[in-house]
Write a protein that holds these residues in place. Structure first.
Motif, PDB file in Angstrom:
ATOM      1  N   UNK A 188      24.481  45.265 -28.178  1.00 13.52           N
ATOM      2  CA  UNK A 188      24.075  44.378 -29.270  1.00 13.52           C
ATOM      3  C   UNK A 188      24.472  45.037 -30.585  1.00 13.52           C
ATOM      4  N   UNK A 189      25.415  44.392 -31.294  1.00 17.03           N
ATOM      5  CA  UNK A 189      25.976  44.983 -32.516  1.00 17.03           C
ATOM      6  C   UNK A 189      25.940  43.937 -33.623  1.00 17.03           C
ATOM      7  N   UNK A 190      25.107  44.162 -34.621  1.00 17.14           N
ATOM      8  CA  UNK A 190      25.045  43.247 -35.757  1.00 17.14           C
ATOM      9  C   UNK A 190      24.745  41.808 -35.359  1.00 17.14           C
ATOM     10  N   UNK A 191      23.910  41.612 -34.362  1.00 19.87           N
ATOM     11  CA  UNK A 191      23.550  40.263 -33.934  1.00 19.87           C
ATOM     12  C   UNK A 191      24.508  39.651 -32.926  1.00 19.87           C
ATOM     13  N   UNK A 192      25.556  40.357 -32.539  1.00 23.95           N
ATOM     14  CA  UNK A 192      26.508  39.848 -31.549  1.00 23.95           C
ATOM     15  C   UNK A 192      26.430  40.706 -30.286  1.00 23.95           C
ATOM     16  N   UNK A 193      26.662  40.055 -29.135  1.00 22.03           N
ATOM     17  CA  UNK A 193      26.582  40.741 -27.849  1.00 22.03           C
ATOM     18  C   UNK A 193      27.974  40.980 -27.267  1.00 22.03           C
ATOM     19  N   UNK A 194      28.170  42.167 -26.694  1.00 21.19           N
ATOM     20  CA  UNK A 194      29.447  42.533 -26.089  1.00 21.19           C
ATOM     21  C   UNK A 194      29.197  43.088 -24.688  1.00 21.19           C
ATOM     22  N   UNK A 195      29.365  42.253 -23.654  1.00 20.47           N
ATOM     23  CA  UNK A 195      29.246  42.752 -22.273  1.00 20.47           C
ATOM     24  C   UNK A 195      30.378  43.735 -21.969  1.00 20.47           C
ATOM     25  N   UNK A 196      30.087  44.741 -21.152  1.00 25.88           N
ATOM     26  CA  UNK A 196      31.092  45.755 -20.825  1.00 25.88           C
ATOM     27  C   UNK A 196      30.777  46.371 -19.473  1.00 25.88           C
ATOM     28  N   UNK A 197      31.629  47.308 -19.059  1.00 23.23           N
ATOM     29  CA  UNK A 197      31.502  47.967 -17.759  1.00 23.23           C
ATOM     30  C   UNK A 197      31.306  49.460 -17.995  1.00 23.23           C
ATOM     31  N   UNK A 198      30.174  49.976 -17.533  1.00 20.86           N
ATOM     32  CA  UNK A 198      29.820  51.359 -17.808  1.00 20.86           C
ATOM     33  C   UNK A 198      30.903  52.338 -17.361  1.00 20.86           C
ATOM     34  N   UNK A 199      31.441  52.146 -16.171  1.00 19.60           N
ATOM     35  CA  UNK A 199      32.380  53.110 -15.620  1.00 19.60           C
ATOM     36  C   UNK A 199      33.660  53.180 -16.447  1.00 19.60           C
ATOM     37  N   UNK A 200      34.095  52.017 -17.005  1.00 13.97           N
ATOM     38  CA  UNK A 200      35.291  52.011 -17.842  1.00 13.97           C
ATOM     39  C   UNK A 200      35.033  52.775 -19.133  1.00 13.97           C
ATOM     40  N   UNK A 201      33.894  52.519 -19.769  1.00 18.57           N
ATOM     41  CA  UNK A 201      33.562  53.191 -21.031  1.00 18.57           C
ATOM     42  C   UNK A 201      33.391  54.688 -20.827  1.00 18.57           C
ATOM     43  N   UNK A 202      32.750  55.064 -19.729  1.00 26.86           N
ATOM     44  CA  UNK A 202      32.520  56.485 -19.458  1.00 26.86           C
ATOM     45  C   UNK A 202      33.822  57.218 -19.176  1.00 26.86           C
ATOM     46  N   UNK A 203      34.771  56.515 -18.574  1.00 21.73           N
ATOM     47  CA  UNK A 203      36.064  57.134 -18.283  1.00 21.73           C
ATOM     48  C   UNK A 203      36.847  57.426 -19.557  1.00 21.73           C
ATOM     49  N   UNK A 204      36.671  56.599 -20.563  1.00 17.59           N
ATOM     50  CA  UNK A 204      37.465  56.711 -21.794  1.00 17.59           C
ATOM     51  C   UNK A 204      36.797  57.540 -22.879  1.00 17.59           C
ATOM     52  N   UNK A 205      35.465  57.654 -22.845  1.00 14.93           N
ATOM     53  CA  UNK A 205      34.754  58.334 -23.933  1.00 14.93           C
ATOM     54  C   UNK A 205      33.678  59.258 -23.383  1.00 14.93           C
ATOM     55  N   UNK A 206      33.730  60.548 -23.720  1.00 15.92           N
ATOM     56  CA  UNK A 206      32.674  61.461 -23.265  1.00 15.92           C
ATOM     57  C   UNK A 206      31.310  61.109 -23.845  1.00 15.92           C
ATOM     58  N   UNK A 207      31.291  60.485 -25.006  1.00 16.13           N
ATOM     59  CA  UNK A 207      30.008  60.083 -25.604  1.00 16.13           C
ATOM     60  C   UNK A 207      29.387  58.946 -24.807  1.00 16.13           C
ATOM     61  N   UNK A 208      30.191  57.950 -24.458  1.00 18.07           N
ATOM     62  CA  UNK A 208      29.686  56.866 -23.614  1.00 18.07           C
ATOM     63  C   UNK A 208      29.260  57.401 -22.242  1.00 18.07           C
TER      64      UNK A 208
END
Length: 355
Positions: A188-208
């Motif tokens: 949830x970012x500024x009132x907008x929703x962005x569905x995503x996939x945890x495994x993809x985000x974790x693969x690309x970003x150590x913070x995620x």
């Protein structure tokens, strides 16, 4: 058995490398009258792994041509022989108008061992309206584009060859991102929703990865609220994670493009995505000018973008328009928040050779 027929093919490929150098002569009228045969030389620039420079003769090359200013392209490498084409033109920085002085599209040979290191002379009548129309605030700008012929090679194509299409991995991940199928977390970012996939985000970003699979509270959450990032910036961040590319942003002007690039650089730093951070820095360098260089420098310092910081300091230290930079709001903010950087700029300015 019938006779066998074999089909083969070969190709000969020649490549060129093209580069453009802008030579700004500040205080043009101060150089008039320096004398016949005396010239002003640009800085050295590299095209095709060879070094070049421009020579400008305000009072002509010799007595015969003293009523004409002259421009040469000069190959400055030692013991080199280069095949290249070139064009020389005047540029009015206020209007964007250009006047081609010489355009030699036929490839010619430049040799440093004799007079062939110079291009043919380009003459400009010193009293002409043409020249006067391109002197802006007592500055004359000459642009030169050089196309250097590089390596040539021959390739043989045999009959046993299977063509493999280019990778379409990014297209598949783009569809995954847009379709939102199988998503297991929503931001949830500024009132907008962005569905995503945890495994993809974790693969690309150590913070995620730490956020979604570590000890942080978001590990079990299906909805994560993100503060201090604009929705459009976060969407661009996600698109880069899935496709390794950024949106086109065709409808943005230069100022808007720089603004979103700054925000995206900050987001890339926040999520430790170094390639995206450098990509944003590269985009900002392409639009660097006296109005935004101080703001960009402050951003680079805040987010530890050392290469962008170095470029900004180099730009400010070598700029002939430092007075214009000092008048900007960005410089005032830089002076207030990052005074130590000004020392680096002043040192760079002091090392600039006197002309």
């Amino acid at each position: 058995m019938g006779s066998k027929s074999k089909k083969t093919a070969s190709s000969h490929t020649t490549e060129t490398e093209t580069g453009t150098h802008s030579f700004k002569i500040v205080g043009y009228t101060l150089n008039k009258g320096i004398g016949v045969g005396k010239s002003i030389r640009s800085g050295t620039f590299s095209v095709g792994d060879y070094d070049w420079a421009l020579r400008f003769y305000p009072d002509g090359v010799n007595e015969v041509s003293k009523d004409f200013a002259a421009v040469y392209l000069l190959l400055v490498c030692k013991n080199a022989e280069v095949r290249a084409s070139y064009s020389l033109r005047l540029v009015n920085k206020n209007t964007g108008l250009q006047e081609t002085l010489c355009s030699e599209t036929t490839i010619r040979v430049f040799k440093t061992c004799n007079t062939a290191c110079f291009s043919p002379c380009t003459w400009i009548a010193r009293s002409s309206e043409l020249l006067a129309g391109y002197i802006v605030d007592d500055c004359l700008t000459i642009e030169c584009t050089v196309a250097v012929v590089k390596d040539s090679w021959v390739e043989n194509t045999g009959s046993f060859e299977i063509e493999v299409p280019p990778s379409d991995l990014s297209e598949h991940f783009s569809k995954l991102f847009l379709a939102e199928e199988g998503s297991d977390v929503t931001f949830s970012v500024g009132g907008k929703n962005f569905p995503a996939h945890k495994i993809v985000l974790a693969t690309r970003s150590p913070v995620f990865k730490a956020q979604l699979y570590g000890q942080m509270k978001e590990r079990r959450a299906r909805r994560v609220t993100v503060e201090d990032i604009q929705p459009d910036v976060f969407k661009a961040l996600l698109q880069f994670i899935y496709t390794d590319s950024l949106p086109e942003w065709d409808g943005l002007d230069a100022e808007e493009y720089c603004e979103i690039s700054r925000h995206l650089l900050a987001a890339a730093d926040r999520y430790a995505m170094d390639r995206l951070k450098l990509l944003c820095a590269s985009n900002l360098v392409n639009y660097l000018d006296t109005e935004n260089v101080a703001t960009t420098l402050a951003l680079a310092d805040q987010h530890n973008c050392d290469r962008l910081k170095d470029v900004c300091i180099e730009f400010m230290g070598s700029s002939d328009e430092m007075d214009a930079v000092v008048k900007t709001e960005g410089y005032a903010n830089l002076k207030r928040t990052c005074p130590s950087i000004l020392v680096d700029i002043l040192e760079k300015k002091s090392r600039k050779p006197m002309t």
